[in-house]
Design a protein around this motif. Structure first.
Motif, PDB file in Angstrom:
ATOM      1  N   GLU A 129      -4.658   9.920  -0.532  1.00 45.09           N
ATOM      2  CA  GLU A 129      -5.021   8.702  -1.250  1.00 45.09           C
ATOM      3  C   GLU A 129      -5.602   8.993  -2.628  1.00 45.09           C
ATOM      4  O   GLU A 129      -6.320   9.968  -2.836  1.00 45.09           O
ATOM      5  CB  GLU A 129      -6.023   7.893  -0.416  1.00 45.09           C
ATOM      6  CG  GLU A 129      -5.374   7.260   0.797  1.00 45.09           C
ATOM      7  CD  GLU A 129      -6.369   6.835   1.867  1.00 45.09           C
ATOM      8  OE1 GLU A 129      -7.438   7.456   1.965  1.00 45.09           O
ATOM      9  OE2 GLU A 129      -6.056   5.877   2.595  1.00 45.09           O
ATOM     10  N   GLU A 149     -11.799   7.907   7.400  1.00 48.28           N
ATOM     11  CA  GLU A 149     -11.780   8.008   5.946  1.00 48.28           C
ATOM     12  C   GLU A 149     -10.993   9.209   5.418  1.00 48.28           C
ATOM     13  O   GLU A 149     -10.863   9.389   4.218  1.00 48.28           O
ATOM     14  CB  GLU A 149     -13.222   8.069   5.422  1.00 48.28           C
ATOM     15  CG  GLU A 149     -13.978   6.788   5.688  1.00 48.28           C
ATOM     16  CD  GLU A 149     -15.328   6.771   5.015  1.00 48.28           C
ATOM     17  OE1 GLU A 149     -15.877   7.867   4.766  1.00 48.28           O
ATOM     18  OE2 GLU A 149     -15.830   5.686   4.740  1.00 48.28           O
ATOM     19  N   VAL A 181      -8.083   8.475  -5.667  1.00 50.86           N
ATOM     20  CA  VAL A 181      -9.530   8.274  -5.624  1.00 50.86           C
ATOM     21  C   VAL A 181      -9.979   7.632  -6.933  1.00 50.86           C
ATOM     22  O   VAL A 181      -9.517   8.011  -8.012  1.00 50.86           O
ATOM     23  CB  VAL A 181     -10.264   9.615  -5.423  1.00 50.86           C
ATOM     24  CG1 VAL A 181     -11.768   9.397  -5.328  1.00 50.86           C
ATOM     25  CG2 VAL A 181      -9.744  10.328  -4.188  1.00 50.86           C
ATOM     26  N   ARG A 233      -2.528   4.211  -1.919  1.00 46.41           N
ATOM     27  CA  ARG A 233      -3.807   3.707  -1.402  1.00 46.41           C
ATOM     28  C   ARG A 233      -4.923   4.337  -2.205  1.00 46.41           C
ATOM     29  O   ARG A 233      -4.817   5.486  -2.621  1.00 46.41           O
ATOM     30  CB  ARG A 233      -3.954   4.059   0.070  1.00 46.41           C
ATOM     31  CG  ARG A 233      -2.847   3.463   0.894  1.00 46.41           C
ATOM     32  CD  ARG A 233      -3.054   3.794   2.354  1.00 46.41           C
ATOM     33  NE  ARG A 233      -1.846   3.444   3.089  1.00 46.41           N
ATOM     34  CZ  ARG A 233      -1.634   3.778   4.355  1.00 46.41           C
ATOM     35  NH1 ARG A 233      -2.548   4.463   5.015  1.00 46.41           N
ATOM     36  NH2 ARG A 233      -0.526   3.433   4.964  1.00 46.41           N
ATOM     37  N   THR A 234      -5.954   3.559  -2.405  1.00 47.12           N
ATOM     38  CA  THR A 234      -7.059   4.068  -3.204  1.00 47.12           C
ATOM     39  C   THR A 234      -8.337   4.040  -2.389  1.00 47.12           C
ATOM     40  O   THR A 234      -8.594   3.079  -1.668  1.00 47.12           O
ATOM     41  CB  THR A 234      -7.220   3.204  -4.461  1.00 47.12           C
ATOM     42  OG1 THR A 234      -5.986   3.201  -5.165  1.00 47.12           O
ATOM     43  CG2 THR A 234      -8.297   3.767  -5.371  1.00 47.12           C
ATOM     44  N   VAL A 235      -9.088   5.122  -2.502  1.00 49.04           N
ATOM     45  CA  VAL A 235     -10.383   5.169  -1.833  1.00 49.04           C
ATOM     46  C   VAL A 235     -11.460   5.458  -2.865  1.00 49.04           C
ATOM     47  O   VAL A 235     -11.162   5.866  -3.986  1.00 49.04           O
ATOM     48  CB  VAL A 235     -10.411   6.251  -0.731  1.00 49.04           C
ATOM     49  CG1 VAL A 235      -9.406   5.929   0.347  1.00 49.04           C
ATOM     50  CG2 VAL A 235     -10.170   7.629  -1.310  1.00 49.04           C
ATOM     51  N   SER A 236     -12.684   5.242  -2.484  1.00 47.21           N
ATOM     52  CA  SER A 236     -13.774   5.477  -3.425  1.00 47.21           C
ATOM     53  C   SER A 236     -14.151   6.953  -3.426  1.00 47.21           C
ATOM     54  O   SER A 236     -13.901   7.679  -2.462  1.00 47.21           O
ATOM     55  CB  SER A 236     -14.989   4.649  -3.047  1.00 47.21           C
ATOM     56  OG  SER A 236     -15.569   5.192  -1.879  1.00 47.21           O
ATOM     57  N   LYS A 287      -5.096   5.146  11.718  1.00 49.27           N
ATOM     58  CA  LYS A 287      -6.334   5.646  11.092  1.00 49.27           C
ATOM     59  C   LYS A 287      -7.392   5.897  12.159  1.00 49.27           C
ATOM     60  O   LYS A 287      -8.137   6.858  12.102  1.00 49.27           O
ATOM     61  CB  LYS A 287      -6.858   4.614  10.084  1.00 49.27           C
ATOM     62  CG  LYS A 287      -6.156   4.716   8.756  1.00 49.27           C
ATOM     63  CD  LYS A 287      -7.103   4.481   7.602  1.00 49.27           C
ATOM     64  CE  LYS A 287      -6.602   5.247   6.411  1.00 49.27           C
ATOM     65  NZ  LYS A 287      -7.511   5.741   5.491  1.00 49.27           N
ATOM     66  N   SER A 327       0.788  -1.248   0.000  1.00 46.18           N
ATOM     67  CA  SER A 327       0.000   0.000   0.000  1.00 46.18           C
ATOM     68  C   SER A 327       0.812   1.285   0.000  1.00 46.18           C
ATOM     69  O   SER A 327       0.728   2.103   0.893  1.00 46.18           O
ATOM     70  CB  SER A 327      -1.018   0.024   1.141  1.00 46.18           C
ATOM     71  OG  SER A 327      -0.396   0.057   2.391  1.00 46.18           O
ATOM     72  N   GLN A 381     -16.303   7.994  -0.537  1.00 44.21           N
ATOM     73  CA  GLN A 381     -15.587   8.341   0.685  1.00 44.21           C
ATOM     74  C   GLN A 381     -15.066   9.774   0.611  1.00 44.21           C
ATOM     75  O   GLN A 381     -15.167  10.522   1.565  1.00 44.21           O
ATOM     76  CB  GLN A 381     -14.439   7.356   0.872  1.00 44.21           C
ATOM     77  CG  GLN A 381     -13.627   7.641   2.103  1.00 44.21           C
ATOM     78  CD  GLN A 381     -12.584   6.569   2.362  1.00 44.21           C
ATOM     79  OE1 GLN A 381     -12.806   5.392   2.086  1.00 44.21           O
ATOM     80  NE2 GLN A 381     -11.459   6.963   2.887  1.00 44.21           N
ATOM     81  N   ARG A 414      -8.150  11.363   4.001  1.00 41.77           N
ATOM     82  CA  ARG A 414      -7.245  10.761   3.026  1.00 41.77           C
ATOM     83  C   ARG A 414      -5.750  10.778   3.335  1.00 41.77           C
ATOM     84  O   ARG A 414      -4.986  10.076   2.695  1.00 41.77           O
ATOM     85  CB  ARG A 414      -7.443  11.464   1.667  1.00 41.77           C
ATOM     86  CG  ARG A 414      -8.665  11.035   0.915  1.00 41.77           C
ATOM     87  CD  ARG A 414      -8.544  11.379  -0.546  1.00 41.77           C
ATOM     88  NE  ARG A 414      -8.476  12.815  -0.782  1.00 41.77           N
ATOM     89  CZ  ARG A 414      -7.867  13.373  -1.826  1.00 41.77           C
ATOM     90  NH1 ARG A 414      -7.285  12.616  -2.729  1.00 41.77           N
ATOM     91  NH2 ARG A 414      -7.844  14.689  -1.969  1.00 41.77           N
TER      92      ARG A 414
END
Lengths: 762, 282
Positions: B275, B255, B277, A748-751, B248, A745, A754, B257
């Protein structure tokens, strides 16, 4: 000339310098403690030592006098050890970004974007950064050369210009041709002048990487060839092969707008293309449609939209009926994209608008590329993008200075002229068609029929070495110029290019200087200009008030302001958009149904571009953004396709089209359609200096001579190739050991959901 | 000398790591970065700008193959580790350079203290002191230290390419370790200017070559000790703090980033990433 440069340099001090001088002055009154005093001494000392090596320390013992100019009395405004930034313009591609160049002790050291340029807003790309390596390149042509017998031999400028004048004044107008890349500003004016004085209409502006078909379709369907594209206003961008972050229109400008599109209410990017480009690598959804089927996919999406009533603009029943033939099953079959995915894209366009739909090289580089781009434009029209994310063009009010954009239909016309033995004298400026034209066009052999070929160039490229006269040019860092970019993103700007330093070599000349010298031989009126600077200075002085924004151009301060800022922003002429709804008769390639052949994709790279930057070591060593391969060519193949042929990374394959063959190493990647093989353009030079020569293979050379039937543009993505294994292999050299993160990681990937929860947005 | 040096370094490192101060005692500045991976497009502008600014040699194909490329700033590209036919979510790009760790693992292992921590919060590399043991690169989890296995001067800058060399810093020769310095030469100039004007440095006085070039403004550089700097605001907004690993769970919202690569190693990196996206509904 030298005096003039010095004069301009003094007057073009940027704020930074002024501040620095201010600081130096202030130093006198500042209490200096021992430590900072020593520090200052150290800096000054280093500067003086360096300056001693390469600054005007002239010792002429022969003449019996010594003249040592030390930095104890430096030139005005030159502070040893302090870099001075001057504004200029980047010429590494034709986007026309503004530059600031750092000069220290008379050498240009570093280039950055010019914050005053509305195009790049202080930013730059890897090619722009490498401008210094074009300038200091060890393989530059340093003196004029003329063909004597079978070889090119160094001659004096007098001899070269005498021969040139003789040839140009004796050639009959229609037998004279001028081949260049995109041109704009006063260089374009002088080129047109030369052509008109000779009585020729044969100007071929040729660029392999261009947006001609997009512009032709915009012109025909929207009534405006170069509409402003508002990435920042879009909620969803659907791009059919338009690599707008790397090679399409104005990449640095686009990247800045893209950042706005991603921030705030984060927009969605969907990219449809058979081989992943840099833009594809940044997509939320990357869709590898079968090569050449993007037009069908666009119409399939349009059909879903109109049949569900998602269109934002009224669509006549006749258009609906025509679209109805692109039903989901059919489109799914042709494009190889799952129906559910096609539906998802259609619903995205409707839900996440405002929509913006673009068409780039993989879509338009077909025999029916115009129709494919028209199908894409239809989506813009029915989704109401015209007027929201696509705005009317803003163009520079002086037509003579506007960009004369290069394309490949001009290459086709030039090649045709060559084979018909139409030309006696041909000029090549910033253009190397022997390398970049497909061999099937017969440019190289056609040139044998031309009696006198002149190459105005910085480098011994393939075309220059075939020429009868080679005239060495100053680099962009040593030359004057004005540039009006074809795409300006809504502004109307002329960008000034000024020398950042004196020429490295005594025997190189500016393009404008050569043109002025040549024009003086044809027209007495040009004799008043000793050089290009004088011409440019006079032209700027005579600029009408509507160009200068009311400022008096004849005023010295106007010129100084221009030198300082580097850009002239003016009020542009706004175009108008009128959308025409029509369903294009898109083609469906049948060739690739033949299981034994693959579609060749000569993809363009931000870096080597069309091959012109293959002689820049930084760019050769910079890994390709997607494959991460360095210093060589490679053929991207899908693992499935490679497995069928029992190929692994580094195996050398022979890639054979109807027009020729090349050999290169395999690089297996999932970021390509199974039916395609991609060999990026730019490598495989036979000449062009130590870094470019014999590095990799030239994929442009084996393209079949297929042209878009409407615009005559080269169909770059329409060549079918047979791939066969050779017994050779090598180590595929790329950056990084692993293609996956193995759970570590780093990235890192988030939606997006989010993101919306934590940082707002819709 | 060298053994006691190692022990000294190590004990100081441990002591600091356990104390609140965590790291260097008397910082004047702590330069840091915030890099938004959602708008980083992986275009290589930063990397090339770094070559231009920092006199990085071009090693050529063969040495590149042996892993000897000197790209202080490199763009790593990863594919999602999935069994799909195609990478549907595009690529993952990350600009990777020296993270200028507050508790750097490279520092205590240097037998000659050639790498040390400056009052600006940087891991400085003293080229003249370096003996080329390569312990530091061996100990760097980020793999961002580059060793000059060869003398590249002749091969990398044939005349007149050498005229482009930035006179503000040296060209490193064979046997010396090098790495990203956060453009220390630019920091020096800015500090000197500020000192001359008898003022403190302000945000924007220094910008690194990479941040200056970045077409999308994905890289933000500044002093994390200056609470008003862009970079401090970004760190604050994304709830990444200096010092040991921020879990975290410790954030007000899991959440958010911001994160630091290898934060769990407690090396206190000075670079915060945001992070990447992807719209999973798409």
């Amino acid at each position: 000339m030298v005096q003039v440069i010095a004069g301009s340099v003094i007057s073009s001090l940027t704020l930074t310098v002024v501040e620095n001088i201010h600081r130096m002055k202030m130093m006198k009154g500042v209490k200096v403690n021992r430590r900072s005093f020593l520090k200052m001494l150290g800096w000054g000392g280093a500067g003086t030592a360096l300056a001693g090596c390469d600054m005007p320390t002239t010792v002429t013992l022969e003449e019996g006098k010594e003249e040592v100019v030390s930095y104890l009395s430096p030139e005005e405004y030159v502070i040893p050890g302090v870099g001075v930034w001057y504004a200029s313009t980047c010429t590494q591609c034709d986007a026309g970004c503004g530059l600031h160049g750092r000069v220290r002790e008379g050498r240009a050291l570093k280039l950055e974007g010019n914050p005053d340029s509305p195009l790049n807003n202080g930013k730059s790309c890897m090619m722009g950064q490498s401008g210094v390596q074009t300038h200091y390149n060890p393989d530059r042509v340093t003196s004029p050369m003329m063909r004597k017998g079978n070889s090119l031999q160094a001659v004096s400028w007098d001899e070269a210009m005498a021969e040139l004048g003789k040839q140009v004044s004796s050639v009959s107008g229609d037998r004279f041709a001028f081949v260049s890349g995109s041109l704009s500003g006063h260089q374009s004016v002088l080129t047109s002048e030369l052509l008109s004085k000779v009585g020729s209409k044969n100007h071929f502006a040729y660029e392999t990487i261009n947006t001609s078909i997009w512009q032709a379709v915009s012109k025909d369907l929207l009534g405006d060839a170069m509409p402003v594209i508002r990435y920042d206003k879009a909620g969803v961008i659907l791009s059919f092969g338009a690599d707008f972050l790397a090679t399409w229109m104005s990449p640095v400008h686009n990247a800045g707008e893209y950042a706005k599109f991603r921030q705030g209410e984060r927009g969605v990017l969907v990219q449809v293309e058979p081989k992943m480009t840099l833009t594809g690598g940044n997509a939320d959804l990357w869709v590898p449609a079968a090569p050449g089927t993007e037009g069908v996919l666009a119409l399939g999406i349009a059909n879903i939209i109109v049949s569900r009533g998602w269109n934002k603009v009224d669509v006549p029943a006749s258009v609906k009926t025509e679209l109805a033939q692109y039903d989901l099953n059919k489109v799914e079959k042709i494009t190889g994209i799952q129906g559910s995915k096609i539906k998802r894209i259609a619903s995205l366009l409707s839900e996440r608008g405002p929509a913006l739909v673009l068409a780039g090289e993989s879509t338009v580089g077909q025999a029916k590329g115009y129709e494919a781009a028209s199908a894409v434009m239809l989506l813009n029209i029915i989704m109401g993008s015209v007027g929201t994310t696509i705005e009317p063009s803003v163009s520079f009010p002086e037509n003579a200075l506007a960009a004369k954009q290069g394309n490949t239909s001009s290459l086709k016309a030039f090649a045709q002229g060559l084979s018909d033995s139409k030309y006696d004298v041909v000029f090549f400026y910033n253009s190397n068609p022997i390398y970049s034209a497909p061999e099937a066009l017969g440019v190289e052999s056609g040139l044998d029929k031309v009696k006198f070929k002149v190459a105005l160039t910085m480098f011994p490229d393939e075309t220059a070495l075939k020429a009868d006269l080679v005239l060495p040019l100053n680099s962009a860092i040593e030359d004057w110029g004005t540039h009006v970019a074809a795409y300006q993103g809504g502004s109307a700007t002329m960008s000034l290019q000024q020398p950042l330093m004196e020429p490295l070599y005594k025997e190189t000349k500016g393009f404008g200087d050569i043109m002025i010298a040549l024009l003086s031989k044809l027209d007495e009126g040009y004799k008043q200009f000793p050089d290009y600077y004088a011409y440019l200075r006079t032209s700027v002085k005579n600029m009408p008030a509507e160009l200068t924004g009311g400022a008096l151009a004849s005023d010295e301060s106007f010129w100084n302001g221009l030198l300082q800022k580097g850009v002239l922003k003016t009020t542009g002429v706004t175009g108008s958009l009128t959308a025409t709804l029509a369903v294009a008769k898109v083609g469906t390639p049948t060739d690739h149904l033949d299981q034994t052949s693959l579609t060749l994709i000569p993809s363009a790279r931000l870096g080597l571009w069309d091959g012109r930057h293959a002689n820049i070591p930084w760019l050769q060593e910079a890994p390709d953004q997607i494959s991460k391969v360095v210093w060589d060519s490679w053929a991207e193949m899908h693992p499935h396709t490679a497995a069928e042929m029992n190929l692994k990374n580094g195996d050398i394959v022979k890639i054979e089209s109807k027009s020729g063959s090349i050999e290169t190493q395999v690089a297996i990647t999932k970021a390509i359609h199974r039916g395609a093989i991609s060999v990026p353009m730019g490598q495989g030079h036979k000449e062009y200096g130590r870094y470019a020569k014999q590095t990799g293979a030239n994929s442009l050379s084996i393209l079949d001579p297929v042209f878009d039937h409407k615009t005559g543009e080269l169909a770059t993505h329409a060549t079918q190739v047979k791939v066969s294994k050779t017994r050779k292999n090598q180590i595929l050299i790329k950056m990084g050991g692993s293609d996956v993160q193995m759970g570590r990681s780093f990235v890192r990937t988030v939606s997006a959901d989010q993101l919306r929860r934590t940082e707002g947005g819709a | 000398m060298s053994l006691s040096n190692i022990l000294d370094n190590l004990s100081r490192f441990r002591q600091d790591a356990e104390s609140e101060r965590y790291g260097h005692h008397d910082y004047e500045h702590r330069f840091g970065m915030a890099i938004d991976l959602d708008i980083c497009i992986g275009c290589n502008a930063c990397s090339t700008a770094c070559y231009a600014e920092n006199n990085l040699p071009v090693v050529g194909k063969d040495y590149f193959e042996q892993g000897q490329a000197m790209h202080w700033m490199r763009i790593e590209r990863y594919w999602d580790d999935e069994e799909l036919e195609h990478p549907e979510r595009g690529a993952s790009f990350i600009p990777m350079m020296c993270q200028q760790c507050g508790a750097a693992t490279c520092e205590p292992v240097c037998p000659v203290a050639a790498t040390y921590h400056t009052p600006d919060g940087l891991n400085a590399q003293v080229y003249n002191r370096c003996i080329g043991s390569r312990y530091c690169s061996n100990n760097c989890p980020f793999r961002v230290r580059y060793f000059n296995f060869w003398s590249f001067y002749e091969s990398s800058w044939p005349e007149p390419l050498n005229q482009q060399l930035n006179p503000d810093l040296s060209v490193r020769d064979k046997g010396v370790m090098e790495k990203c310095t956060f453009c220390i030469q630019r920091i020096r100039v800015a500090k000197d200017s500020a000192a001359r004007e008898e003022r403190n440095m302000i945000d924007g006085d220094v910008i690194t070559a990479c941040a200056q070039a970045c077409p999308t403004n994905a890289i933000v550089f500044g002093d994390t000790m200056d609470p008003t700097s862009q970079v401090s605001l970004a760190w604050k907004k994304h709830e990444v703090k200096r010092g040991p690993y921020t879990h975290k769970e410790a954030k007000s919202d899991e959440e958010i980033r911001g994160y630091r690569v290898f934060d769990e190693l407690n090396v206190d990196p000075s670079v915060m990433y945001l992070e990447r996206v992807r719209d999973s509904e798409v």
